[in-house]
Design an enzyme around this catalytic site. Structure first.
Site, PDB file in Angstrom:
ATOM      1  CG  ASP A  10     -20.645 -20.851   6.316  1.00 20.18           C
ATOM      2  OD1 ASP A  10     -19.468 -21.144   6.613  1.00 20.18           O
ATOM      3  OD2 ASP A  10     -21.579 -21.646   6.437  1.00 20.18           O
ATOM      4  CD  GLU A 373      29.648  13.261  -5.661  1.00 24.60           C
ATOM      5  OE1 GLU A 373      29.943  14.336  -5.122  1.00 24.60           O
ATOM      6  OE2 GLU A 373      29.649  13.099  -6.904  1.00 24.60           O
TER       7      GLU A 373
END
Length: 456
Positions: A10, A373
């Site tokens: 704040d 692969e």
């Protein structure tokens, strides 16, 4: 490392000071002047970490933290509480209220950045696990969220590494009431201990005599059993620069001497709770993903899963304006392996490669078998340098050690790697895959056993 940080305070002067520090480190900063505004921001959008002041009117930071952690939408967001309160009881209250960490004003820059980076790294891993659960089945996320409510930190299994036996016994006395604590006086045995001890947390003293505590931590990170094990450093004031280095290496937290009993207990509880939550998420992913999205031979995700997850993660990277990298890997001359040694041997090579691939990538990366692969790795929040490091680690893990074929035979195998990054908001999954494929073709053409980046 970049992230979206929410500063809640704040007092405008405090906000501007923290904002300047974080912006200088390339973090994106949001601000809120009240607890209610902070809750609204967290509910609305993606926030990676909250820096939360305690002393605020109407709703203090403790209450804001409790509400964030009570909401299923926001409970996974790390909260770093910052306050002028300096009593250990205040730190403990913040940590027990769900805060992930606690800093006292005036905030030390090194501590601030170290803790922010550590928590952001944790958030990235948690987000990736949650995204994988969502990709597999929505029910996985629901189960994980429900499980969070029942997770506690009681009965933790802790390894304390400290060559000072008297100091180690004092720390052990702080924790044994609700935990099982094993003391290791010889740091050279750390890897062996974590590999066989099923630990949930490691406490490592920075004063280990002739042993480098950061090397001990790095070695623990290098073995599969402790790759995700939380680590807390116990440090002196003079150790601060090395603590920052430790956090960059993957250490989760630190506590300064003289160690306050309640703060140590609170930090231990926090790390064990995180570890158990991550374990629940991983188990949720494992249990709920059907065989339809996994590759039976290697145990990696398959092409079907990858295509869906790539679209999800690319959209997320676009929304958050973050980097993402894709690595396409092909085993060199693999047909010759099958033709010479048979398909059973070829399958064994693929399984071993998948194992090395898992060990070489990071926890947030997703590895899949793309077909035959060919393999692919999706690397979220990853820039060129990071992608290069991971790709070279994978290539080296394959090339530097032969594959055991049985009957005293060993086979030398290499891989070629093509890497591409998302380049614009107009990128599609197909475009990134195509660029990675072009880079892979170049790697093959230029001699194989190398990493090539998309040149676009």
């Amino acid at each position: 490392m970049t992230a979206r940080v929410l500063i809640v305070d704040d007092i405008p002067t405090n906000v501007r000071l923290l904002e300047a520090r974080l912006t200088a480190e390339y973090f994106e900063v949001l601000t809120a002047s009240s607890g209610r505004e902070a809750l609204d921001i967290c509910e609305r959008g993606d926030v990676d970490i909250v820096l939360l002041d305690v002393m605020m009117p109407e709703m203090d930071g403790f209450e804001v933290c409790r509400r964030l952690k009570a909401s299923r939408k926001t409970h996974h967001i790390p909260v770093l509480m910052i306050t002028a309160l300096d009593q250990p009881s205040d730190r403990v209250q913040g940590l027990d209220g769900g805060a992930d960490d606690f800093l006292t004003k005036p905030v030390d820059d090194i501590q601030l950045m170290a803790r922010v980076k550590s928590l952001v790294r944790l958030k990235a891993l948690t987000d990736e696990l949650r995204a994988r659960a969502l990709t597999g089945q929505e029910i996985a996320t629901e189960d994980a969220m429900r499980a969070m409510d029942s997770i506690n930190s009681d009965g933790g299994h802790i390894l304390l590494i400290d060559s000072d036996v008297r100091h180690a016994e004092r720390l052990r006395g702080y924790l044994v009431g609700s935990n099982q604590v094993d003391v290791l006086a010889n740091p050279a045995d750390a890897v062996l201990a974590v590999g066989s001890g099923n630990y949930e947390l490691a406490l490592v003293s920075m004063a280990l005599g002739e042993f480098d505590p950061l090397r001990v931590c790095s070695q623990m990170r290098s073995v599969e059993q402790s790759r995700t094990l939380p680590i807390i450093l116990i440090a002196d004031e003079a150790d601060r620069p090395r603590v920052v280095r430790g956090l960059d290496l993957g250490v989760n937290d630190f506590i300064m001497r003289p160690v306050e009993r309640n703060e140590l207990q609170a930090r231990v509880r926090t790390q064990i709770r995180r570890q158990r939550y991550a374990a629940v998420l991983r188990q949720s992913v494992t249990n709920t993903l059907a065989l339809a999205v996994t590759d039976e031979l290697t145990g990696l995700y398959n092409r079907r899963y990858f295509d869906r997850h790539l679209a999800l993660m690319l959209e997320k990277a676009r929304e958050q304006e973050r980097d993402m990298a894709l690595m396409l890997i092909d085993m060199d001359f693999f047909k010759a392996v099958n033709d010479t040694h048979g398909h059973d041997s070829g399958d064994a090579v693929l399984r071993e490669f998948a194992l090395r691939l898992r060990r070489s990538i990071r926890g947030v990366d997703l590895a899949c078998r793309f077909g035959g692969e060919e393999f692919v790795v999706l690397m979220p929040d990853t820039d060129y340098r990071q992608a290069q490091n991971v790709a070279e680690r994978v290539r080296t893990a394959v090339a530097e050690r032969n594959f055991d074929m049985g009957a005293s035979q060993a086979l030398s195998v290499t891989v070629s790697v093509g890497v591409a990054l998302n380049e614009s908001e107009h990128d599609t999954p197909e475009m990134i895959l195509k660029r990675a494929d072009v880079a892979l073709y170049r790697a093959k053409r230029e001699g194989r056993n190398r990493v090539v980046f998309d040149a676009a």
